[in-house]
Motif scaffolding. Structure first.
Motif, short mmCIF file in Angstrom:
data_model
loop_
_atom_site.label_atom_id
_atom_site.label_comp_id
_atom_site.label_asym_id
_atom_site.label_seq_id
_atom_site.Cartn_x
_atom_site.Cartn_y
_atom_site.Cartn_z
N THR A 1 0.83 -1.19 0.00
CA THR A 1 0.00 0.00 0.00
C THR A 1 0.88 1.25 0.00
O THR A 1 2.10 1.17 0.24
N ALA A 2 0.26 2.39 -0.25
CA ALA A 2 1.01 3.65 -0.24
C ALA A 2 1.63 3.90 1.13
O ALA A 2 2.77 4.36 1.24
N ARG A 3 0.88 3.56 2.20
CA ARG A 3 1.40 3.75 3.55
C ARG A 3 2.58 2.83 3.82
O ARG A 3 3.59 3.24 4.41
N GLU A 4 2.50 1.57 3.37
CA GLU A 4 3.60 0.63 3.56
C GLU A 4 4.84 1.07 2.81
O GLU A 4 5.95 0.96 3.31
N THR A 5 4.65 1.57 1.60
CA THR A 5 5.79 2.08 0.83
C THR A 5 6.42 3.28 1.53
O THR A 5 7.65 3.41 1.57
N GLU A 6 5.57 4.14 2.09
CA GLU A 6 6.08 5.31 2.82
C GLU A 6 6.88 4.88 4.05
O GLU A 6 7.97 5.42 4.31
N ILE A 7 6.36 3.91 4.77
CA ILE A 7 7.08 3.41 5.95
C ILE A 7 8.39 2.74 5.54
O ILE A 7 9.42 2.90 6.20
N ILE B 1 1.12 8.48 13.73
CA ILE B 1 0.45 7.24 14.10
C ILE B 1 1.24 6.60 15.24
O ILE B 1 2.35 7.02 15.57
N HIS C 1 2.46 -2.51 10.32
CA HIS C 1 2.77 -2.27 8.91
C HIS C 1 4.08 -2.95 8.52
O HIS C 1 4.18 -3.54 7.44
N LEU D 1 4.70 10.32 11.03
CA LEU D 1 3.44 10.09 10.30
C LEU D 1 2.20 10.35 11.15
O LEU D 1 1.08 10.30 10.64
N THR E 1 1.12 0.69 15.46
CA THR E 1 0.60 0.67 14.10
C THR E 1 1.73 0.53 13.09
O THR E 1 1.63 -0.22 12.11
N VAL E 2 2.83 1.24 13.34
CA VAL E 2 4.00 1.12 12.47
C VAL E 2 4.52 -0.31 12.48
O VAL E 2 4.85 -0.88 11.43
#
Length: 281
Positions: A220-226, A245, A253, A243, A249-250
């Motif tokens: 996902t976009a969030r996973e790529t960002e992380i 969060i 991910h 982020l 949560t991190v």
């Protein structure tokens, strides 16, 4: 003056730099030596299979840590102009590789001292403790090394057929982690390190035609960002703060990222992400 006093003065040696102390053998030292020799051979063998930057990253920040534990590795090569280098940096510490590389190129304090010390030591590995490196903390590079806890340094280079510097490798280590053994291991590893790094700079046939695999669309976009923040050395807590969060949560991910990339840890995830071109260094 008595005769015995004259004899004592005549026999007293001049002040000199002492070599590293020879430590007595302890129980189990032979077994430890065998394990270190095996680790060395495995690392040298692994270096022969490095052809891409992500493979170099995975090796130096993975298996090589068992031999040379370091927070940061800086690889430099003269680019033809005096005092100018092509630089690559590799780290799993909270350091920005591009920034470290730029600081190394711009440094006029610490880098010349390292190279000069290496040349004056007959091109043998040189080591500096935190106090010595701290004297160069006025430079931006010195401050960055101190910030990430890499205040001890082991440095070694290679030279070409004309006797000129061909490459220079700087290991930034935790304070107190540098000694005679580390210098010896660095001396053995650097020729292989040089060859592996040179191979990563060759434009191998087909390298530019790699198609991003389906796994990128799975993230996902969030996973790529992380994943990008992991590449920059951030912890779960730091990523959460960036982020907005929670660290939990991190962590969730990150576990999903590891499963999707089919890897065991964060270092392997970064290596595979670079190979799949999910990340853009």
């Amino acid at each position: 003056m008595r005769a015995d006093e004259r004899l004592t003065m005549q026999c007293e040696p001049a002040l000199r730099v002492l070599p590293d102390p020879v430590m007595p053998e302890s129980v189990g030292s032979a077994r430890s030596d065998d394990l270190q020799a095996e680790s060395l051979m495995l690392n040298l063998d692994a270096s022969l299979r490095v052809y891409a930057r992500h493979e170099f990253f995975s090796w130096t920040q993975g298996a090589l840590q068992s031999l040379i534990e370091h927070e940061l590795l800086i690889c430099a090569m003269p680019n033809g102009e005096p005092g100018s280098f092509y630089v690559d940096s590799f780290s799993t510490a909270p350091a920005e590789p591009a920034r470290v590389s730029e600081l190394f190129r711009q440094d006029v304090t610490l880098v010349p001292q390292l190279i000069k010390a290496w040349e004056e030591n007959h091109c043998e590995p040189v080591a500096f403790d935190a106090a010595t490196v701290g004297a160069a903390a006025a430079s931006a590079l010195g401050r960055e090394l101190a910030r990430i806890g890499a205040q001890s340094i082991v440095a070694h280079g290679t030279y070409d057929g004309g006797g000129d510097l061909a490459s220079f490798f700087t290991f930034g280590c935790a304070p107190g982690a540098v000694g005679a053994h580390q210098r010896h291991v660095v001396g053995l590893v650097v020729p292989f390190l040089h060859a592996a790094w040179m191979r990563t700079r060759i434009n191998w046939p087909g390298d530019g035609a790699v198609v991003k695999p389906h796994v990128e669309s799975v993230l996902t976009a969030r996973e790529t960002e992380i994943l990008q923040w992991i590449y920059h050395g951030k912890s779960n807590i730091e990523i959460g703060m960036i982020l907005g969060i929670s660290a939990l949560t991190v962590k969730n991910h990150v576990q999903k990222i590891l499963r999707k990339l089919n890897v065991l840890n964060r270092t392997q995830a970064i290596g595979k992400a670079l190979a799949l071109r999910i990340l853009n260094p």
